[in-house]
Design a protein around this motif. Structure first.
Motif, PDB file in Angstrom:
ATOM      1  N   PHE A  20       0.829  -1.214   0.000  1.00  0.00           N
ATOM      2  CA  PHE A  20       0.000   0.000   0.000  1.00  0.00           C
ATOM      3  C   PHE A  20       0.858   1.256   0.000  1.00  0.00           C
ATOM      4  CE2 PHE A  20      -3.522  -2.535   2.253  1.00  0.00           C
ATOM      5  CZ  PHE A  20      -4.126  -2.860   1.051  1.00  0.00           C
ATOM      6  N   HIS A  21       1.951   1.209   0.735  1.00  0.00           N
ATOM      7  CA  HIS A  21       2.856   2.360   0.800  1.00  0.00           C
ATOM      8  C   HIS A  21       3.463   2.625  -0.575  1.00  0.00           C
ATOM      9  CE1 HIS A  21       6.608   4.546   1.708  1.00  0.00           C
ATOM     10  NE2 HIS A  21       5.855   5.131   2.646  1.00  0.00           N
ATOM     11  N   ASP A  22       3.873   1.559  -1.269  1.00  0.00           N
ATOM     12  CA  ASP A  22       4.424   1.717  -2.623  1.00  0.00           C
ATOM     13  C   ASP A  22       3.380   2.283  -3.584  1.00  0.00           C
ATOM     14  OD1 ASP A  22       6.807   0.703  -1.697  1.00  0.00           O
ATOM     15  OD2 ASP A  22       6.438  -1.343  -2.463  1.00  0.00           O
ATOM     16  N   GLU A  23       2.149   1.749  -3.510  1.00  0.00           N
ATOM     17  CA  GLU A  23       1.077   2.247  -4.373  1.00  0.00           C
ATOM     18  C   GLU A  23       0.771   3.709  -4.073  1.00  0.00           C
ATOM     19  OE1 GLU A  23      -2.408  -0.210  -4.240  1.00  0.00           O
ATOM     20  OE2 GLU A  23      -1.276  -2.014  -4.700  1.00  0.00           O
ATOM     21  N   LEU A  24       0.783   4.060  -2.790  1.00  0.00           N
ATOM     22  CA  LEU A  24       0.527   5.443  -2.399  1.00  0.00           C
ATOM     23  C   LEU A  24       1.621   6.363  -2.938  1.00  0.00           C
ATOM     24  CD1 LEU A  24      -1.285   7.359  -0.798  1.00  0.00           C
ATOM     25  CD2 LEU A  24       0.136   6.913   1.200  1.00  0.00           C
ATOM     26  N   GLY A  25       2.859   5.921  -2.926  1.00  0.00           N
ATOM     27  CA  GLY A  25       3.959   6.716  -3.480  1.00  0.00           C
ATOM     28  C   GLY A  25       3.788   6.932  -4.981  1.00  0.00           C
ATOM     29  N   GLU A  26       3.376   5.882  -5.707  1.00  0.00           N
ATOM     30  CA  GLU A  26       3.151   6.011  -7.147  1.00  0.00           C
ATOM     31  C   GLU A  26       2.004   6.974  -7.434  1.00  0.00           C
ATOM     32  OE1 GLU A  26       2.513   2.109  -8.709  1.00  0.00           O
ATOM     33  OE2 GLU A  26       4.512   1.401  -8.126  1.00  0.00           O
ATOM     34  N   LEU A  27       0.924   6.863  -6.656  1.00  0.00           N
ATOM     35  CA  LEU A  27      -0.204   7.782  -6.833  1.00  0.00           C
ATOM     36  C   LEU A  27       0.201   9.226  -6.542  1.00  0.00           C
ATOM     37  CD1 LEU A  27      -3.210   5.802  -5.321  1.00  0.00           C
ATOM     38  CD2 LEU A  27      -2.870   6.444  -7.697  1.00  0.00           C
ATOM     39  N   LYS A  28       1.044   9.392  -5.557  1.00  0.00           N
ATOM     40  CA  LYS A  28       1.521  10.726  -5.203  1.00  0.00           C
ATOM     41  C   LYS A  28       2.331  11.327  -6.351  1.00  0.00           C
ATOM     42  CE  LYS A  28       4.244  12.958  -1.580  1.00  0.00           C
ATOM     43  NZ  LYS A  28       5.045  12.718  -0.398  1.00  0.00           N
ATOM     44  N   GLU A  29       3.175  10.517  -6.999  1.00  0.00           N
ATOM     45  CA  GLU A  29       3.955  10.993  -8.146  1.00  0.00           C
ATOM     46  C   GLU A  29       3.047  11.364  -9.315  1.00  0.00           C
ATOM     47  OE1 GLU A  29       6.839   8.065  -9.199  1.00  0.00           O
ATOM     48  OE2 GLU A  29       7.903   8.213  -7.282  1.00  0.00           O
ATOM     49  N   GLN A  30       2.045  10.512  -9.585  1.00  0.00           N
ATOM     50  CA  GLN A  30       1.108  10.803 -10.667  1.00  0.00           C
ATOM     51  C   GLN A  30       0.324  12.074 -10.389  1.00  0.00           C
ATOM     52  OE1 GLN A  30      -1.322   7.316 -11.152  1.00  0.00           O
ATOM     53  NE2 GLN A  30       0.296   6.151 -12.170  1.00  0.00           N
ATOM     54  N   LEU A  31      -0.085  12.267  -9.138  1.00  0.00           N
ATOM     55  CA  LEU A  31      -0.821  13.473  -8.760  1.00  0.00           C
ATOM     56  C   LEU A  31       0.048  14.713  -8.946  1.00  0.00           C
ATOM     57  CD1 LEU A  31      -3.373  14.719  -7.590  1.00  0.00           C
ATOM     58  CD2 LEU A  31      -2.414  14.352  -5.311  1.00  0.00           C
ATOM     59  N   ALA A  32       1.314  14.628  -8.596  1.00  0.00           N
ATOM     60  CA  ALA A  32       2.217  15.764  -8.779  1.00  0.00           C
ATOM     61  C   ALA A  32       2.363  16.099 -10.260  1.00  0.00           C
ATOM     62  CB  ALA A  32       3.580  15.460  -8.165  1.00  0.00           C
ATOM     63  N   MET A  33       2.477  15.067 -11.109  1.00  0.00           N
ATOM     64  CA  MET A  33       2.581  15.312 -12.556  1.00  0.00           C
ATOM     65  C   MET A  33       1.304  15.945 -13.093  1.00  0.00           C
ATOM     66  SD  MET A  33       4.734  11.918 -13.836  1.00  0.00           S
ATOM     67  CE  MET A  33       3.509  11.584 -15.026  1.00  0.00           C
ATOM     68  N   LEU A  34       0.148  15.475 -12.632  1.00  0.00           N
ATOM     69  CA  LEU A  34      -1.123  16.041 -13.083  1.00  0.00           C
ATOM     70  C   LEU A  34      -1.289  17.494 -12.638  1.00  0.00           C
ATOM     71  CD1 LEU A  34      -3.583  13.044 -12.533  1.00  0.00           C
ATOM     72  CD2 LEU A  34      -2.816  14.005 -14.717  1.00  0.00           C
ATOM     73  N   ILE A  35      -0.855  17.793 -11.442  1.00  0.00           N
ATOM     74  CA  ILE A  35      -0.942  19.171 -10.950  1.00  0.00           C
ATOM     75  C   ILE A  35      -0.050  20.084 -11.778  1.00  0.00           C
ATOM     76  CG2 ILE A  35      -0.346  20.667  -8.998  1.00  0.00           C
ATOM     77  CD1 ILE A  35      -1.381  18.429  -7.153  1.00  0.00           C
ATOM     78  N   GLU A  36       1.158  19.625 -12.091  1.00  0.00           N
ATOM     79  CA  GLU A  36       2.059  20.422 -12.929  1.00  0.00           C
ATOM     80  C   GLU A  36       1.484  20.628 -14.322  1.00  0.00           C
ATOM     81  OE1 GLU A  36       5.919  18.634 -13.033  1.00  0.00           O
ATOM     82  OE2 GLU A  36       6.201  18.798 -10.873  1.00  0.00           O
ATOM     83  N   GLU A  37       0.922  19.570 -14.910  1.00  0.00           N
ATOM     84  CA  GLU A  37       0.322  19.671 -16.245  1.00  0.00           C
ATOM     85  C   GLU A  37      -0.880  20.617 -16.224  1.00  0.00           C
ATOM     86  OE1 GLU A  37      -1.532  16.796 -19.743  1.00  0.00           O
ATOM     87  OE2 GLU A  37      -1.115  15.954 -17.772  1.00  0.00           O
ATOM     88  N   ASN A  38      -1.694  20.509 -15.185  1.00  0.00           N
ATOM     89  CA  ASN A  38      -2.854  21.386 -15.051  1.00  0.00           C
ATOM     90  C   ASN A  38      -2.425  22.849 -14.947  1.00  0.00           C
ATOM     91  OD1 ASN A  38      -5.581  22.082 -14.749  1.00  0.00           O
ATOM     92  ND2 ASN A  38      -5.423  21.992 -12.530  1.00  0.00           N
ATOM     93  N   HIS A  39      -1.383  23.102 -14.200  1.00  0.00           N
ATOM     94  CA  HIS A  39      -0.881  24.467 -14.047  1.00  0.00           C
ATOM     95  C   HIS A  39      -0.357  24.999 -15.383  1.00  0.00           C
ATOM     96  CE1 HIS A  39       0.745  27.968 -12.096  1.00  0.00           C
ATOM     97  NE2 HIS A  39       1.943  27.712 -12.601  1.00  0.00           N
ATOM     98  N   ALA A  40       0.382  24.163 -16.118  1.00  0.00           N
ATOM     99  CA  ALA A  40       0.899  24.587 -17.426  1.00  0.00           C
ATOM    100  C   ALA A  40      -0.240  24.862 -18.399  1.00  0.00           C
ATOM    101  CB  ALA A  40       1.835  23.518 -17.986  1.00  0.00           C
ATOM    102  N   LEU A  41      -1.257  24.005 -18.391  1.00  0.00           N
ATOM    103  CA  LEU A  41      -2.400  24.214 -19.287  1.00  0.00           C
ATOM    104  C   LEU A  41      -3.198  25.457 -18.897  1.00  0.00           C
ATOM    105  CD1 LEU A  41      -3.657  20.549 -19.747  1.00  0.00           C
ATOM    106  CD2 LEU A  41      -2.519  21.992 -21.445  1.00  0.00           C
ATOM    107  N   ALA A  42      -3.300  25.721 -17.602  1.00  0.00           N
ATOM    108  CA  ALA A  42      -4.006  26.929 -17.159  1.00  0.00           C
ATOM    109  C   ALA A  42      -3.267  28.180 -17.630  1.00  0.00           C
ATOM    110  CB  ALA A  42      -4.152  26.926 -15.634  1.00  0.00           C
ATOM    111  N   LEU A  43      -1.931  28.162 -17.540  1.00  0.00           N
ATOM    112  CA  LEU A  43      -1.149  29.301 -18.017  1.00  0.00           C
ATOM    113  C   LEU A  43      -1.293  29.482 -19.527  1.00  0.00           C
ATOM    114  CD1 LEU A  43       2.155  28.980 -15.972  1.00  0.00           C
ATOM    115  CD2 LEU A  43       0.378  30.711 -15.722  1.00  0.00           C
ATOM    116  N   GLU A  44      -1.248  28.365 -20.262  1.00  0.00           N
ATOM    117  CA  GLU A  44      -1.409  28.438 -21.716  1.00  0.00           C
ATOM    118  C   GLU A  44      -2.803  28.940 -22.085  1.00  0.00           C
ATOM    119  OE1 GLU A  44      -1.012  25.576 -25.658  1.00  0.00           O
ATOM    120  OE2 GLU A  44      -0.774  24.718 -23.663  1.00  0.00           O
ATOM    121  N   ASN A  45      -3.813  28.466 -21.374  1.00  0.00           N
ATOM    122  CA  ASN A  45      -5.183  28.911 -21.611  1.00  0.00           C
ATOM    123  C   ASN A  45      -5.308  30.411 -21.352  1.00  0.00           C
ATOM    124  OD1 ASN A  45      -7.890  28.844 -22.156  1.00  0.00           O
ATOM    125  ND2 ASN A  45      -8.463  27.833 -20.251  1.00  0.00           N
TER     126      ASN A  45
END
Length: 115
Positions: A20-45
């Motif tokens: 569970f700890h490993d899965e939580l770490g992977e989800l945390k990394e994916q969430l960080a990537m999504l937040i960064e992508e969302n921020h970049a898309l918001a700036l582009e928009n």
């Protein structure tokens, strides 16, 4: 329950917690990537909206200057009629929609050149 069973259950639970700890770490990394992508898309928009607003204001000011000069603006309908004429159809009121068989029509051309 015997001591061995309790010990094996604790070991099994510890393994599941590790998974569970490993899965939580992977989800945390994916969430960080999504937040960064969302921020970049918001700036582009935001940037694209700013460019669109600038374009709209410049078009409105050019339309106002054309309207103030008394020249009518050419719209999409005029473009469609020009396309029909170039495809070989009459656009004048005398023969509208019929095929042009004998070359250019002076009435159609005069209508197209009325800007």
């Amino acid at each position: 329950m015997e001591k061995k069973e309790i010990f094996s259950q604790v070991i099994h639970m510890e393994e599941r917690i590790g998974t569970f700890h490993d899965e939580l770490g992977e989800l945390k990394e994916q969430l960080a990537m999504l937040i960064e992508e969302n921020h970049a898309l918001a700036l582009e928009n935001q940037h694209l909206r700013k460019l669109l607003d600038e374009k709209d204001t410049s078009e409105q000011s050019s339309n106002k200057t054309q309207s103030s000069q008394g020249k009518p603006t050419v719209g999409e309908g005029h473009d469609n009629l020009a396309r029909l004429y170039h495809e070989g159809f009459h656009i004048c009121n005398m023969h509208y929609g019929s095929l042009r068989a004998e070359g250019d029509c002076l009435f159609c051309l005069s209508f197209l050149n009325q800007k």
